[in-house]
Design a protein around this motif. Structure first.
Motif, PDB file in Angstrom:
ATOM      1  N   LEU A  76       0.828  -1.212   0.000  1.00  0.00           N
ATOM      2  CA  LEU A  76       0.000   0.000   0.000  1.00  0.00           C
ATOM      3  C   LEU A  76       0.865   1.266   0.000  1.00  0.00           C
ATOM      4  N   GLY A  77       1.929   1.267   0.828  1.00  0.00           N
ATOM      5  CA  GLY A  77       2.804   2.436   0.888  1.00  0.00           C
ATOM      6  C   GLY A  77       3.535   2.683  -0.411  1.00  0.00           C
ATOM      7  N   ILE A  78       4.047   1.623  -1.038  1.00  0.00           N
ATOM      8  CA  ILE A  78       4.757   1.784  -2.314  1.00  0.00           C
ATOM      9  C   ILE A  78       3.808   2.263  -3.399  1.00  0.00           C
ATOM     10  N   PHE A  79       2.581   1.741  -3.410  1.00  0.00           N
ATOM     11  CA  PHE A  79       1.612   2.187  -4.418  1.00  0.00           C
ATOM     12  C   PHE A  79       1.282   3.672  -4.247  1.00  0.00           C
ATOM     13  N   ILE A  80       1.084   4.118  -3.001  1.00  0.00           N
ATOM     14  CA  ILE A  80       0.796   5.536  -2.768  1.00  0.00           C
ATOM     15  C   ILE A  80       1.971   6.401  -3.207  1.00  0.00           C
ATOM     16  N   ALA A  81       3.188   5.983  -2.856  1.00  0.00           N
ATOM     17  CA  ALA A  81       4.371   6.750  -3.263  1.00  0.00           C
ATOM     18  C   ALA A  81       4.507   6.794  -4.781  1.00  0.00           C
ATOM     19  N   ALA A  82       4.207   5.664  -5.453  1.00  0.00           N
ATOM     20  CA  ALA A  82       4.315   5.631  -6.919  1.00  0.00           C
ATOM     21  C   ALA A  82       3.285   6.537  -7.576  1.00  0.00           C
ATOM     22  N   THR A  83       2.072   6.583  -7.034  1.00  0.00           N
ATOM     23  CA  THR A  83       1.045   7.453  -7.622  1.00  0.00           C
ATOM     24  C   THR A  83       1.349   8.929  -7.385  1.00  0.00           C
ATOM     25  N   ILE A  84       2.082   9.239  -6.326  1.00  0.00           N
ATOM     26  CA  ILE A  84       2.484  10.636  -6.100  1.00  0.00           C
ATOM     27  C   ILE A  84       3.494  11.061  -7.158  1.00  0.00           C
ATOM     28  N   ILE A  85       4.449  10.177  -7.473  1.00  0.00           N
ATOM     29  CA  ILE A  85       5.449  10.516  -8.493  1.00  0.00           C
ATOM     30  C   ILE A  85       4.851  10.437  -9.892  1.00  0.00           C
ATOM     31  N   LEU A  86       4.022   9.437 -10.133  1.00  0.00           N
ATOM     32  CA  LEU A  86       3.389   9.246 -11.445  1.00  0.00           C
ATOM     33  C   LEU A  86       1.884   9.278 -11.251  1.00  0.00           C
ATOM     34  N   PRO A  87       1.273  10.429 -11.350  1.00  0.00           N
ATOM     35  CA  PRO A  87      -0.164  10.559 -11.063  1.00  0.00           C
ATOM     36  C   PRO A  87      -1.039   9.690 -11.966  1.00  0.00           C
ATOM     37  N   GLY A  88      -0.575   9.377 -13.146  1.00  0.00           N
ATOM     38  CA  GLY A  88      -1.376   8.573 -14.060  1.00  0.00           C
ATOM     39  C   GLY A  88      -1.345   7.084 -13.772  1.00  0.00           C
ATOM     40  N   LEU A  89      -0.624   6.690 -12.749  1.00  0.00           N
ATOM     41  CA  LEU A  89      -0.486   5.268 -12.430  1.00  0.00           C
ATOM     42  C   LEU A  89      -1.754   4.763 -11.747  1.00  0.00           C
ATOM     43  N   THR A  90      -2.251   3.620 -12.213  1.00  0.00           N
ATOM     44  CA  THR A  90      -3.460   3.011 -11.659  1.00  0.00           C
ATOM     45  C   THR A  90      -3.179   1.552 -11.333  1.00  0.00           C
ATOM     46  N   PRO A  91      -4.007   0.947 -10.475  1.00  0.00           N
ATOM     47  CA  PRO A  91      -3.818  -0.482 -10.187  1.00  0.00           C
ATOM     48  C   PRO A  91      -3.859  -1.351 -11.437  1.00  0.00           C
ATOM     49  N   ALA A  92      -4.714  -0.987 -12.403  1.00  0.00           N
ATOM     50  CA  ALA A  92      -4.808  -1.778 -13.633  1.00  0.00           C
ATOM     51  C   ALA A  92      -3.511  -1.728 -14.420  1.00  0.00           C
ATOM     52  N   SER A  93      -2.907  -0.535 -14.501  1.00  0.00           N
ATOM     53  CA  SER A  93      -1.645  -0.430 -15.236  1.00  0.00           C
ATOM     54  C   SER A  93      -0.517  -1.176 -14.530  1.00  0.00           C
ATOM     55  N   ILE A  94      -0.546  -1.177 -13.182  1.00  0.00           N
ATOM     56  CA  ILE A  94       0.473  -1.932 -12.435  1.00  0.00           C
ATOM     57  C   ILE A  94       0.336  -3.420 -12.698  1.00  0.00           C
ATOM     58  N   LEU A  95      -0.907  -3.914 -12.665  1.00  0.00           N
ATOM     59  CA  LEU A  95      -1.123  -5.336 -12.918  1.00  0.00           C
ATOM     60  C   LEU A  95      -0.738  -5.707 -14.339  1.00  0.00           C
ATOM     61  N   ALA A  96      -1.028  -4.814 -15.284  1.00  0.00           N
ATOM     62  CA  ALA A  96      -0.647  -5.082 -16.671  1.00  0.00           C
ATOM     63  C   ALA A  96       0.869  -5.143 -16.813  1.00  0.00           C
ATOM     64  N   GLY A  97       1.569  -4.224 -16.135  1.00  0.00           N
ATOM     65  CA  GLY A  97       3.026  -4.234 -16.196  1.00  0.00           C
ATOM     66  C   GLY A  97       3.615  -5.476 -15.540  1.00  0.00           C
ATOM     67  N   LEU A  98       2.997  -5.908 -14.418  1.00  0.00           N
ATOM     68  CA  LEU A  98       3.476  -7.129 -13.776  1.00  0.00           C
ATOM     69  C   LEU A  98       3.232  -8.356 -14.631  1.00  0.00           C
ATOM     70  N   GLY A  99       2.113  -8.342 -15.375  1.00  0.00           N
ATOM     71  CA  GLY A  99       1.798  -9.490 -16.210  1.00  0.00           C
ATOM     72  C   GLY A  99       2.797  -9.709 -17.323  1.00  0.00           C
ATOM     73  N   ILE A 100       3.411  -8.640 -17.807  1.00  0.00           N
ATOM     74  CA  ILE A 100       4.372  -8.769 -18.906  1.00  0.00           C
ATOM     75  C   ILE A 100       5.583  -9.583 -18.472  1.00  0.00           C
ATOM     76  N   GLY A 101       6.081  -9.297 -17.277  1.00  0.00           N
ATOM     77  CA  GLY A 101       7.299  -9.985 -16.835  1.00  0.00           C
ATOM     78  C   GLY A 101       7.055 -11.107 -15.853  1.00  0.00           C
ATOM     79  N   ALA A 102       5.789 -11.520 -15.676  1.00  0.00           N
ATOM     80  CA  ALA A 102       5.498 -12.537 -14.670  1.00  0.00           C
ATOM     81  C   ALA A 102       6.156 -13.862 -15.001  1.00  0.00           C
ATOM     82  N   VAL A 103       6.133 -14.248 -16.273  1.00  0.00           N
ATOM     83  CA  VAL A 103       6.709 -15.530 -16.663  1.00  0.00           C
ATOM     84  C   VAL A 103       8.214 -15.533 -16.447  1.00  0.00           C
ATOM     85  N   ALA A 104       8.880 -14.451 -16.897  1.00  0.00           N
ATOM     86  CA  ALA A 104      10.334 -14.366 -16.735  1.00  0.00           C
ATOM     87  C   ALA A 104      10.718 -14.344 -15.258  1.00  0.00           C
TER      88      ALA A 104
END
Length: 290
Positions: A76-104
């Motif tokens: 929760l703390g890292i997500f809040i800090a990330a949204t402060i630096i990147l206001p356009g960041l959303t949970p959906a975009s984080i999950l999408a980014g994690l999905g790209i490298g999940a297999v690797a």
């Protein structure tokens, strides 16, 4: 052309510097958020103690709850800090980014994830709690701590063994102290000319006289086998489940059996060796030597 390239590079560096300066307040706020998260995460143990400390929850399961609370606080703390630096960041975009490298990531950290999942399952199951004496794949000792990646097993000689959780989860684990008592045994031999019924009575009475033996659970005296120099009895009794309790009760039982058999005049034989010769062996007398 070279001057134009250098100028473009300078303009880009200048723009990046200005952007960084403009975002300094956001970085500062994000740093404060992470610092507060760190302080709250340090109190994760106290939070778990307040919520579940007064229940009958096992120590290993309480450790799991403390870890999960700490992990959730950090997420929760890292997500809040990330949204402060990147206001356009959303949970959906984080999950999408994690999905790209999940297999690797899964292949790269396969062992870590395996031990992590095994640790969670070990903490959840009822058997093998902190303080139990166990043996697994030649490793024996008292469970000192169960973490998400490894388990600390303190040997009875006081060395500690760090065991991967996957090893304890995938292999049979013998838990000696799952119950407060366990059965112990020893073999006692008597000579072939002994009345076996009398010997069994003497041995049983000797075992019952030991204060470390739980006589309520019964004592077994079985004539086991014809040995080379003795008839062996299998003597079984119940006592404490810890290794020291087993050693102490066995010490008492062996001493009591030896004393009782001696008092009853029953021989505890030692191996006899009989030599047979094909031809008569002449024996020289003292007179022949003279």
């Amino acid at each position: 052309m070279e001057l134009g390239f250098i100028g473009t590079l300078q303009d880009q560096l200048l723009g990046m510097t200005e952007e960084l300066i403009r975002m300094l307040p956001q970085f500062a706020i994000a740093f404060i958020v992470l610092f507060v998260t760190w302080l709250i995460a340090k109190g994760g143990r106290r939070i778990a103690q307040k919520l579940f400390g007064h229940t009958d929850m096992r120590p290993s399961l309480l450790t799991l709850v403390e870890t999960l609370i700490t992990v959730l606080i950090w997420i929760l703390g890292i997500f809040i800090a990330a949204t402060i630096i990147l206001p356009g960041l959303t949970p959906a975009s984080i999950l999408a980014g994690l999905g790209i490298g999940a297999v690797a990531i899964g292949f790269a950290f396969q062992d870590i994830f395996e031990n992590f999942l095994a640790g969670v399952l070990i903490m959840v199951r009822k058997k093998m709690k902190i303080g139990d004496v166990i043996e697994c794949e030649g490793i024996s000792g008292r469970v000192e701590a169960i973490n998400l990646r490894e388990t600390y097993v303190r040997k009875l000689s006081n060395e500690v063994t760090i065991v991967p959780n996957s090893m304890l989860f995938k292999n049979p684990v013998e838990v000696f102290t799952d119950e407060s008592g366990r059965r112990h045994e020893v073999v006692a031999g008597v000579s072939y000319d002994t009345d076996l019924d009398q010997a069994a009575e003497v041995i049983e009475k000797a075992v019952r006289s030991c204060d470390r033996v739980d006589t309520d659970k019964g004592i077994d005296i079985f004539a086991k086998e014809f040995n080379s120099s003795s008839i062996d009895f299998l003597v079984r009794w119940w006592s404490g489940s810890t290794p020291r309790s087993g050693h102490e009760s066995r010490d008492q039982v062996v001493r009591a059996i030896k004393r009782a058999l001696d008092d009853a005049g029953i021989e505890i034989p030692f191996p006899y060796v009989t030599h047979t010769f094909k031809e008569p062996v002449p024996l020289a007398s003292a007179g022949d030597d003279a």
